[in-house]
Design a protein around this motif. Sequence first.
Motif, short mmCIF file in Angstrom:
data_model
loop_
_atom_site.label_atom_id
_atom_site.label_comp_id
_atom_site.label_asym_id
_atom_site.label_seq_id
_atom_site.Cartn_x
_atom_site.Cartn_y
_atom_site.Cartn_z
N UNK A 136 -70.51 32.63 -1.43
CA UNK A 136 -71.39 33.14 -0.62
C UNK A 136 -70.54 33.33 1.04
N UNK B 257 -67.37 33.54 1.22
CA UNK B 257 -66.42 34.68 1.01
C UNK B 257 -66.80 35.94 1.07
N UNK B 258 -68.09 36.03 0.90
CA UNK B 258 -68.68 37.38 0.83
C UNK B 258 -69.22 37.83 2.32
N UNK B 259 -69.07 37.05 3.18
CA UNK B 259 -69.49 37.17 4.64
C UNK B 259 -70.78 36.64 5.01
N UNK C 142 -58.44 34.01 3.70
CA UNK C 142 -60.16 34.49 4.21
C UNK C 142 -60.64 33.44 5.22
N UNK D 210 -61.54 30.50 4.68
CA UNK D 210 -62.57 29.59 4.04
C UNK D 210 -61.93 28.16 4.44
N UNK E 78 -66.86 37.01 9.64
CA UNK E 78 -67.91 37.04 8.47
C UNK E 78 -67.88 38.98 8.13
N UNK F 50 -64.57 39.44 6.19
CA UNK F 50 -64.41 38.84 4.92
C UNK F 50 -65.31 39.67 3.94
N UNK F 51 -66.24 40.46 4.41
CA UNK F 51 -66.86 41.34 3.68
C UNK F 51 -65.94 42.45 2.98
N UNK G 16 -74.56 33.64 -9.32
CA UNK G 16 -75.93 32.92 -8.99
C UNK G 16 -76.93 32.74 -10.32
N UNK H 207 -75.51 41.48 -4.63
CA UNK H 207 -75.85 40.33 -3.71
C UNK H 207 -74.84 40.63 -2.20
#
Lengths: 226, 344
Positions: free
Chosen positions: A133, A135-137, B52, B54, B78, B81-82, B94, B105
Motif C-alpha cells: 500500500x 508503494x502505491x502511494x 521508492x 520505502x 506519495x 510513488x504512484x 489483498x 486499488x
Amino acid sequence: MLDFIVQWMPNVVLRWDGLVQAFWETIILLVVCGFLSFIVGLFLGVVLIVTKKGGILQNLFIWRILDFCINIIRAIPFLILIIALLPVTRTIMGIAIGVRGAIFPLVVGTVPFFARQIEAALSEVDSGLIEAAQSMGDSPIQIIFRVYLHESIPSIIRATTITLIALIGYIAIVGSIGGGGIGNFAIAYGHIRNDTDIMVIVVILSVLLVTAIQSIGDFLVRKTTH
Amino acid sequence: MIEIKNVTKTFVTPKQNVHACNDISLTIEDGEIYGIIGFSGAGKSTLVRCINLLERPTSGQVLIDGAELTAMSETELRKVRKKIGMIFQHFNLMRSRTVAQNIAYPLKGSGLSNEEIQAKVKSLLKLVELEDKENAYPSQLSGGQKQRVAIARALANDPKVLLCDEATSALDPQTTHSILALLKEVNQKLGITIVLITHEMAVIKAICDRVAVMEKGHVVEEGKILDVFSHPKQEVTKNFIRSTSSVSQIYEMVEKNDPLVAIKENESLIILSYSAGNAGEALISAISRKFNVDANIVFGNVEIIANQAMGSLVVIISGELSDINQAVAYIRDAGVKVEVLKTC
C-alpha cells in the motif's frame, strides 16, 4: 401447555412483566454499550497498532500511555472496577444505578478488552500488504482504512462476537449491584427468594442470547472470509 | 532515468550497526531492464526499497528524472510513488478483494470515473491474460496468476518504473519463465524501466540488459549483461554464472575424480568459454589439424544471452605437452577463454 407452564413455573408467570422488562434492559445495555465499546475500542486498537514500534505512525509516547492504561483497567476485577468508578459514574451520568448508571462502567470495562482483541486482529495483517500500500502511494489514514481495517474484517467480527458475549457477563455483574437487566432479576428473585424456576428461565434466556450472537458472528465471518 | 548517488543505509540495532547498503551509486537508463543480483543478506532488497524510499537512505540521494526523491516531503513522495510500480516475492495481494478490486486499488483518488476504472482494469487483465479471473479472490489463484495480478496492479497508474523484489523467487521454473516473458513484454510494449532484484542468475540472463552484482552492501561489479557473463571479474560473479550452467558440474566432477573427466598421461582437461563473437569458429578441428593433438569433447553447452550465443566446452586434449601448450595458446589468441583444469 399453559397449564404445564403455570404448574412448573408459577413464579415465571407471576413475574412475567418483570422478566420481560429485565431482559429488555439487558438487550438495551448490550446494544448501547456494545456500540460505544466497539467505536472506542476499535479506535484505541488502531492507535495501539499504528503507534507501536515500527508502526506506520510510530509514537512510543502515546503507545506507552495507552498500553499502560489498558493494562491497569484490565488488571482490576470488573466488580471492583464498577465500585471504584461509582463516584465518576454519578458525576458523568447523574446516577449510579439502573440502566443509565450501568452504561459508563460497562463501557470502561469492555473497551480495554475489545481494544486488545482489535490489536491482535490487526497485527495479523501481513506487513507485506502495508508495504504494498505504501508503494502505491497510500497515506497512513488510507492504510488504516483500506488495509488494516478492510483486510481484517473477519477477525474484527470474531473479536466483536467474543466481546459481546463477555459483555453479557459484565451486564449481569453490574445487575447484581443494582444495574438492571436479567442479572439483577436473577439475584432478586431466583437467588434471594429462591425461586428455582426463575433461575432456570434466566439461564435458558442467557444461553439463547449467547448462541444467537455466536451464530450470527460465525455466519458473518464465513460471509466475509475469502 | 534513475540515479542512485552514494546511497548508504544503516540499520541501527542495540548490538551493532548493520550497513545494508554501503555508498552505492548506480544509474539506470530509461527503458532498460536492470538486474541487481546478490545472495541473501547482500543488501539488494534494501537497495530497491531505497529507490521508492520505502526505506529512507541514511545518506545519499535518489533521483528519478532529475527530481530528488530524498529531498521530498511525505506528501510529494506519495505522489511520485504512484508512478513507481512495485511487485513482491509474496505478491502482497489483498485477500478480501477480488482480482478486479485489487487491480483497481491504486486507482482510488486518481480522478478516474467508475467506468474509466473498469475499462482500465479490463485492459490490464487482458495484458496479463487473466480476463476470466476478474471476480476471483487471490486465494483461488495459483502463484503465477497472483503475480500477474500484482503486475497488473503495479501498472494501473501507468508508472514509468517497475520495481521487482524477488518477483519470481516463490515460483516454479516454468511459471518464472512466463512471468519473465510478461515483464519483458511490459518493458517493450509500454517502455517501462524495470529494476529487478534476484538471487538467480538465470533470471538476470533471461531478460536483463545490465546487471549489478552486490555483496555485503557493496556493488562489486556492474555492466552490460554480455560483458559480465563473458568476462566476470569478481569471485561472487563467477559463482553466480557457474550456478546457471551445467558446465559448473565439471569442477565437482574433477574434485571427485569422476571417470568422465579422468585423464591419462599426456592429456589435459580444459574448459573453453566462448563469448559473443567467437562462438562460431571451428577451433576444435583447427587445433587437431595444426598441432597434432586429439581433442575429445566431454560435454558442453551453448546459451543465448542478450540475443547472442555464448557457451562452454569441456575438452580433453591429448598429445605432447608442448603441442598442447601451443594449442591452448592458439585458442586464447582466437579470443576464447581457456581454463586448464588439470594436466597429466
